[in-house]
Design an enzyme around this catalytic site. Structure first.
Site: not given
Ligand SMILES: Cc1ncc(C[n+]2csc(CCOP(=O)(O)OP(=O)(O)O)c2C)c(N)n1
Length: 698
Positions: A400, A402, A425-426, A428, A481
């Site tokens: 986890l 980015e 994933q998102f 943000d 999100h």
């Protein structure tokens, strides 16, 4: 100059190493350093940062193979010389000559880089190359190569997030990475105990990485330790961290006064005991490899050789202003390829799944790397589920982090010259990777086209939910999100940003992104993953859009940088709406409602690619309609939408009958969770309709 050829077998290493050549390399590094330091003082150029005290890094490189990859930092002149044998290169870059092998004179000196010699492009941002080095290591492992990558950083560099990313990349995947911490005790004026607590070696070992402390002022000890540690990596036992103790013999750089922060006694002691060039020369004499007189002879020969090289370099051309825009961005030349496959109704999620499978089919090195992407679910949105089933091993679940994710895909792409895909994933959460993304987009410009970073960053963006805002319940994405993303990516020079509105475009553009040499941000709007074509307020599907939900089987591509123009209604267009992503659907609904009640025609320009955007299509639509609205899902701050609006004012002013209108989300963080506030935050078809009516009434 003579350079050492590699040797990797520990027990015979010392015999095979050409000791005199190694010494000469180190003397060349020191002499180059001294000449350039003086030239800077003489005002010949603006900046110099030196290598004095770090020359034993040449011994580390001498213990590697010629095909091993290097990720260097600014003190590694001796590593450059050891690998390339090129004494002109550092002089060319110091004097900013177009003949410079690292960046054709574009960057500061001491930023080592060479694709030919597998030296990654050094960044000024300390540590920033680390996540890329992990990606190179990942690629080497992927291809079952025997090569490794050496990454170097100073003691300050160890404290960066980037270094910690590399450490985790290497540890988790057991990558062939040799991390060398060149600890000279200083990070500008800050002493190393500020950078980490306790023992670096124990810290590394605790994290699953074998580590040793090595005396870098002793060249033979450095060489022998490297040989052993490299053996550890090549035998598949995982990465290694070498804590190399050195001394810094000069000030941090030409901009720093050494006496302003270091004690006289400490400087004198460092000079007397920690000079690897002097120490190695003494060792060579003591062990009968050289006579005392040879030391002076070699020094003089090297100096004369460098002065000749310098005289030559000064005759070479300097950069001219006309090249300032060279190598900013590389958009692939689109090849006409009409889709031949059978068309089937498909969602955007289905289309993305299909595109990833097509990319994997065509390229055995293609993979998607990101959180949860390797699970049978195919990531949290299921975008890789077909890949997981049809090409096991090509969707790889990540830790986890980015920045770690982007680094793996970016570095691997640098090895292959082909885009690998990072899934965030998102959008943000790309923020922890922001520096790595910016660097990836800068590489081609910085290295004057020598390197490129093909890379696709796919990410869910915008509000959640299962369809256009006006035709569904609230998305409920809430904070963390719901950001759109284009306000970040389109401001990065060198970055391509794509935001498709339909399944057909998503597949064709994602496949084309696989051909790009510049990094691509591929913004997938959450609302569009499963949405149907937009409808008007009578529930009728808008015909101009419906066809884009039928997606051909197999491979086809769509051009990057080309907008799609949609005509709602009949006859000449009385209004142009510029939109992308979810807002294209909202704009279609709004336009259809207006045309249903008032007749006429409205043009919608779906930009599809946001950077570089299709200026011609925008200008043509404005020219025809003389009225325009820019619609964006972004918050009303400095945004991509504002950029388009301003571009229209600047370039289309005389084609306009009125002020270009602007519709956006509100200037607040996106987006409240509850439905009333969330829908109030976003523009919808209704907001756009109101704006159209306002314009028509003018
Ligand atoms: C991310 C980042 N922060 C700050 C700087 C400014 N800076 C340049 S070099 C340096 C010190 C680096 O120290 P270290 O890694 O120990 O290397 P050394 O110069 O001592 O060899 C700093 C803070 C930078 N270039 N990049």
């Amino acid at each position: 100059m003579t350079v050492n050829i590699r040797t990797t077998e520990a027990n015979v290493a010392a015999q095979r190493l050409d000791l005199i050549a190694l010494y000469r390399t180190m003397v060349t590094a020191r002499t180059t350093n001294d000449i350039l330091k003086t030239r800077k003082t003489q005002g010949k150029f603006a900046f110099y940062i030196g290598c004095a005290g770090h020359e034993s890094i040449a011994a580390v490189v001498a213990a590697l193979n010629e095909d091993d990859w290097l990720s260097l930092y600014y003190r590694d002149l001796a590593a450059w010389l050891q690998r390339t044998g090129d004494i002109h290169g550092p002089l060319r870059e110091a004097y900013s000559r177009t003949t410079g092998p690292m960046c054709s004179g574009r960057n500061m000196p001491s930023h080592y880089s060479s694709k030919r010699h597998r030296i990654l492009p050094t960044f000024s941002e300390v540590g920033a190359l680390a996540p890329f080095a992990g990606g190179v290591g990942f690629s080497l492992q992927w291809h079952k190569s025997n090569d490794l990558i050496m990454y170097t950083a100073g003691d300050g560099g160890v404290a960066t997030n980037d270094f910690n990313v590399l450490f985790r990349q290497a540890a988790v995947h057991k990558l062939p990475v040799l991390m060398v911490v060149e600890d000279n005790g200083w990070a500008i004026t800050t002493a190393s105990p500020i950078q980490w607590a306790g023992s670096l070696v124990e810290w590394a070992r605790g994290g699953g990485v074998y580590s040793e402390e090595v005396d870098g002022t002793d060249t033979m000890a450095t060489y022998e330790a490297t040989t052993r540690l490299v053996q550890h990596i090549r035998s598949g036992q995982g990465p290694v961290l070498m804590h190399l103790r050195l001394g810094l013999l000069d000030a941090h750089s030409s901009s720093t006064d050494i006496k302003s922060y270091r004690e006289k006694e400490e400087i004198e002691l460092t000079t007397a005991t920690k000079d690897p060039v002097k120490n190695f020369g003494r060792w060579l004499v003591e062990h009968g490899h050289l006579q005392e007189a040879d030391i002076d002879r070699i020094r003089k020969e090297v100096r004369a050789e460098l002065e000749r090289a310098e005289a030559q370099v000064l005759q070479e051309p300097e950069p001219t202003p006309d090249r300032v825009m060279n190598h900013v961005i590389s958009v692939p030349q689109w090849r006409e390829n009409t889709p031949r496959g059978k068309k089937r109704p498909t969602t955007m999620l289905g289309a993305i799944n299909e595109a990833l499978v097509e990319l994997a089919q065509r390229d055995s090195g293609f993979f998607v790397y990101g959180q949860d992407v390797g699970s049978p679910k195919g990531g949290v949105f299921g975008a890789t589920s077909m890949l997981v089933t049809q090409f096991p091993g090509r969707a790889v679940s990540s830790p986890l982090n980015e920045q770690l994710i982007v680094g793996i895909a970016a570095g691997a792409g640098m090895v292959d010259g082909k885009a690998r895909c990072a899934e965030i994933q998102f959008v943000d959460y790309h923020q922890s990777a922001a520096q790595t993304i910016r660097m990836a987009a800068r590489v081609s410009y910085q290295s004057y086209g020598d390197w490129s970073v093909p890379l696709i960053i796919r990410t869910k963006s915008g509000s959640g939910g299962g369809g256009p805002i006006s035709s569904s319940t609230a998305g409920g994405g809430a904070f963390g999100h719901s950001n759109t993303g284009e306000q970040w990516f389109t401001t990065i020079p060198g970055m391509i940003t794509i935001c498709p509105a339909t399944p057909f475009d998503a597949k064709g553009l994602l496949l084309e992104a696989g051909r790009a040499q510049s990094p691509v941000a591929f913004l997938e709007r959450g609302r569009l993953y499963r949405s149907e074509p937009p409808k008007d307020d009578q529930g009728k599907i808008i015909a101009a859009m419906a066809e884009c939900w039928n997606v051909p089987d197999g491979y086809y591509t769509l051009p990057i940088g080309k907008a799609r123009r949609l005509r709602i209604g009949e006859g000449p267009s009385s209004l142009a709406i510029i939109a992308w992503g979810t807002m294209v659907l909202e704009a279609c609904t709004a336009a259809a409602n207006i045309v249903n009640s008032q007749g006429g025609a409205i043009d919608i320009v779906d930009l599809r690619t946001l950077a570089p955007f299709d200026e011609e299509a925008v200008a043509a639509a404005v020219r025809e309609a003389n009225r325009v609205i820019v619609v964006t899902e972004e918050a009303d701050l400095s945004s991509f939408g504002r950029h388009i609006h301003s571009w229209i004012v600047q370039h289309c002013f005389y084609d306009l009958d009125g002020t270009p209108a602007f519709v956006s989300a509100l200037p607040a963080p996106p987006a409240p969770y509850n439905a009333p506030e969330e829908t109030a935050f976003y523009p919808t078809a209704r907001t756009i309709e109101e704006k159209i009516e306002e314009l028509m009434a003018e």
